[in-house]
Design an enzyme around this catalytic site. Structure first.
Site, PDB file in Angstrom:
ATOM      1  N   VAL A 250       8.688  -3.179  -3.250  1.00 26.91           N
ATOM      2  CA  VAL A 250       9.775  -3.996  -2.723  1.00 26.91           C
ATOM      3  C   VAL A 250      10.644  -4.470  -3.886  1.00 26.91           C
ATOM      4  CG1 VAL A 250      10.410  -5.992  -1.330  1.00 26.91           C
ATOM      5  CG2 VAL A 250       8.307  -4.749  -0.833  1.00 26.91           C
TER       6      VAL A 250
ATOM      7  N   GLY B  95       0.804  -1.215   0.000  1.00 23.52           N
ATOM      8  CA  GLY B  95       0.000   0.000   0.000  1.00 23.52           C
ATOM      9  C   GLY B  95       0.833   1.259   0.000  1.00 23.52           C
ATOM     10  N   MET B  96       1.954   1.220   0.700  1.00 21.05           N
ATOM     11  CA  MET B  96       2.781   2.411   0.838  1.00 21.05           C
ATOM     12  C   MET B  96       4.105   2.328   0.089  1.00 21.05           C
ATOM     13  SD  MET B  96       2.294   3.008   4.940  1.00 21.05           S
ATOM     14  CE  MET B  96       3.627   4.174   5.001  1.00 21.05           C
TER      15      MET B  96
ATOM     16  N   ASP C 249      -0.987  -6.141  11.863  1.00 21.01           N
ATOM     17  CA  ASP C 249      -1.389  -6.531  10.505  1.00 21.01           C
ATOM     18  C   ASP C 249      -1.005  -7.987  10.255  1.00 21.01           C
ATOM     19  OD1 ASP C 249      -2.548  -6.237   8.033  1.00 21.01           O
ATOM     20  OD2 ASP C 249      -0.806  -5.289   7.097  1.00 21.01           O
TER      21      ASP C 249
END
Length: 714
Positions: free
Chosen positions: A26, A22-23, A135
């Site tokens: 990778v 989401g942010m 999470d």
């Protein structure tokens, strides 16, 4: 723009993109400073100018950087370069637990329990460092190619002392706890709830709550009881189902208080799958009185946060769950008067709770008195007593045992010891030891003799061998024994082979470095192993002047190479010279070249005078025996000890009229052993010697010679 081959932070070379979140994205990168591959999480372009996101991004690194545990993806570095904010983490090759579940449908009980224990250990380490993941879900659990389970992406983790968690970084709603979807305070018990949902999915293949939108799923987390996992998996052990139930209680007070107890019950379930040892707290309908101070009310109004209190009723109108906030945004509605209205509800709850408590006390007294008078029977029945007697007694969790001494034991031995005591084992790392051989336990975290609770995990280290060890003397020992001795000490072994006249086949003739030398663990030790004395030396005879056939018979121990040459002095067919002189000792099977005369140079042929006849070939049969018919040998030839599977040559030597006769039976072929001979010998000769050679390089080397017999064929 991140591109392959780009250098970030003057040391990390981008190799390829491996995922996105989401942010952040990778990437797989090469750390040129430490010469290793790493995973690099890079903040997405749209968030780089947002100071709030950058702050959360750095908080993620700071939260996870202090964690070092085998079941947690380690964080190595965090930085900013050319406007790129990045975190460098351990690169774990493998697949996510979500992908693994999708491939297998659902996992076996043993496999699911093992994964759950490893995840719990990783979360326990995080909680001990004051970090809550918030999470936990299969997508954030990686199973490496070597089977190790690691928790990753502490992307929304904050210090446990934090009182709030913003809804815009809430994890997947399928695994979120009720307090998370309400936007309230969340702590370690929120991770326990999410772990319980993850365990549910592992053993059933599905999540307990589904809906068309995330809001609909969130409401189910708040209001609905989940379907028992045993409805999907009928053979699910009772104890594991109870563990899942306890993890996923809607009230935080009814869940496990910490990961340590989760781990203990999971390990216990492996020992006693159907045991009734998981204790669920009774539903507390009266609840505890929560006193709100002035600062609490101000915090509620300011931050839309509620403290975790036992819910009095499932009143949907207390929460704004409309789609106006989007599927992933759930916030507390602060339009309601949080002053007098809240106090009135608390007063009403306290009144109702008082009545309920009074009724419960009266009911308990009635049951106790009735049971004492024999009016009720709540004890175990005789049938249950009989059943319990047939089962192995499971010790109480509170029992204390002495920690055993595991140092000097193998892992298999240690596992058997702790199993008897209801203790667990956890490997941590290898370390060098001058006392204990490689692979043995060289230290343990809890000292032997320490009193601990059953189901406690003992951490241990394995010896990697001594930093410097004296090489043992293995000369004269069998190869297998010598190799095992050296490898157990941590050395690497290389083998060379050669023939020997003094050592039996398969024994060590010499070692390099020599015995007694101080060597570091892991260094190479070369052993020279005997191939036996099959190829001992033999004296070369003088064959000059013999015909070719006789010369080959005399040189049967060697590989004879025949060359031809014109000679005016040596009769045709006789040996003129030999490459190795008479009386010299040479290795059997080595090559010797003989030169055979072809006689003087050819002269024009003349026609015989009338009445002159040419010489006729001697066709007389050899002396002795029945020289008529066909003489055959059909013996079976066993596999020679040194045969390596190459091409072979066979020569038959028989004595005819007092002279050796050499015939090549086969050459340049591969055969399978045992081999059935089918050889035709000289008529009337019942014995002979078969010489067997193998082509090694460019030379035929003798494998052996065998006496064989011939019989006249019908």
């Amino acid at each position: 723009m991140i591109k392959d081959g780009m250098i970030v932070g003057e040391r990390y070379e981008i190799v390829s993109k491996v995922g996105t979140g989401g942010m952040a994205d990778v990437y797989k990168a090469k750390d040129h400073k430490l010469n290793r591959f790493v995973a690099m999480k890079v903040l997405k372009q749209e968030f780089r100018e947002d100071t709030n996101f950058i702050k959360k991004f750095k908080t993620e690194a700071q939260s996870a950087a202090g964690l070092t545990h085998p079941n947690v993806v380690n964080v190595f570095d965090v930085g900013e370069s050319q406007g790129i904010h990045y975190i460098v983490m351990e690169l774990v090759e493998g697949i996510t637990l979500k992908e693994y579940i999708s491939k297998k449908g659902k996992l076996s009980v043993k496999e699911a329990t093992s994964i759950a224990i490893q995840v719990s250990m990783g979360l326990e380490a995080a909680h001990n460092h004051g970090v809550v993941h918030r999470d936990v879900k299969p997508q954030n659990i990686i199973i490496s190619t070597d089977g190790k389970v690691k928790v990753t992406d502490f992307g929304i983790a904050r210090a446990a002392s934090s009182n709030t968690i913003s809804s815009n970084v809430m994890g997947s709603v399928h695994y979120s706890s009720p307090e998370q979807v309400r936007g309230g305070y969340s702590d370690e018990k929120s991770d326990i709830y999410s772990l319980g949902i993850t365990m549910y999915e592992m053993v059933t293949g599905v999540v307990p709550f589904e809906g068309d939108t995330t809001v609909a799923i969130a409401i189910k987390h708040l209001q609905e009881e989940m379907e028992p996992p045993s409805d999907h998996t009928p053979d699910l052990p009772f104890s594991l189902e109870q563990i899942i139930f306890k993890c996923t209680q809607k009230s935080v007070d009814r869940r496990y208080p910490n990961m340590e107890e989760v781990i203990a019950d999971l390990k216990h379930s492996l020992i006693d799958p159907q045991g009734d040892f998981v204790k669920l707290s009774p539903l507390n309908t009266d609840g505890k009185t929560v006193v709100f101070q002035g600062e609490d009310i101000d915090a509620i109004k300011k931050n839309n946060v509620v403290r975790e209190i036992p819910p009095l009723a499932a009143e949907e109108d207390h929460y704004d769950l409309s789609d106006d906030f989007g599927d992933d945004d759930l916030v507390v509605d602060d339009d309601e008067d949080t002053g007098g209205g809240l106090n009135r509800r608390l007063e009403k709850a306290m009144t109702i709770g008082g009545f309920i408590v009074g009724a419960l006390i009266i009911g308990v007294l009635i049951v106790l008195i009735g049971n004492a008078a024999g009016l009720f029977s709540f004890g175990p029945s005789k049938d249950n007593d009989k059943k319990d007697a047939q089962q192995t007694e499971v010790p109480e969790e509170g029992d204390m045992v002495e920690t055993p001494d595991l140092v000097g034991k193998t892992e298999e031995e240690a596992t058997a010891i702790v199993k008897e005591l209801y203790l667990g084992l956890q490997y941590t790392e290898e370390e060098s030891s001058d006392t204990y051989a490689k692979g043995l336990i060289c230290s343990q975290e809890i000292a032997p003799g320490t009193k601990v609770q059953k189901y406690t995990t003992i951490k241990y280290k394995l010896s990697s061998g001594s930093a410097m060890l004296a090489l043992p003397d293995v000369v004269g020992k069998p190869q297998e024994e010598a190799e095992r001795t050296l490898k157990d000490m941590g050395f690497t072994v290389s083998i060379t082979k050669s023939y020997s006249y003094d050592h039996e086949m398969g024994t060590v003739m010499s070692m390099t470095p020599a015995a007694g030398t101080q060597s570091a663990s892991g260094e190479m030790v070369t052993l020279e192993v005997s191939m036996g004395n099959e190829y001992e030396n033999a004296m070369v005879p003088n064959v000059i002047g013999m015909d070719e056939t006789a010369a080959k018979a005399e040189l049967a121990a060697f590989n004879v190479i025949v060359e031809s040459s014109v000679s005016d002095t040596t009769p045709s067919g006789q040996v003129m010279s030999q490459s190795i002189a008479e009386g010299v000792y040479a290795e059997k099977g080595s090559s010797i070249t003989i030169t055979v005369s072809t006689g003087p140079e050819a002269t024009p042929s003349t026609t015989p005078e009338a009445g002159e006849t040419q010489g006729a070939e001697n066709t007389q049969p050899p002396e002795g025996g029945d020289a008529s018919g066909t003489w055959k040998c059909t013996q079976t030839l066993d596999t020679p000890a040194t045969y390596t599977g190459g091409m072979v040559k066979m020569e038959l030597v028989q004595e005819v009229d007092g002279s050796p006769s050499v015939d090549t039976i086969m050459e340049g072929k591969t055969i399978d052993f045992p081999y059935q001979l089918d050889i035709t010998g000289q008529p009337g000769i019942s014995e002979g010697t078969l010489y067997l050679y193998e082509l090694i390089g460019s030379d035929y080397i003798e494998l052996g010679h065998y006496p064989i017999s011939f019989q006249k064929a019908d």
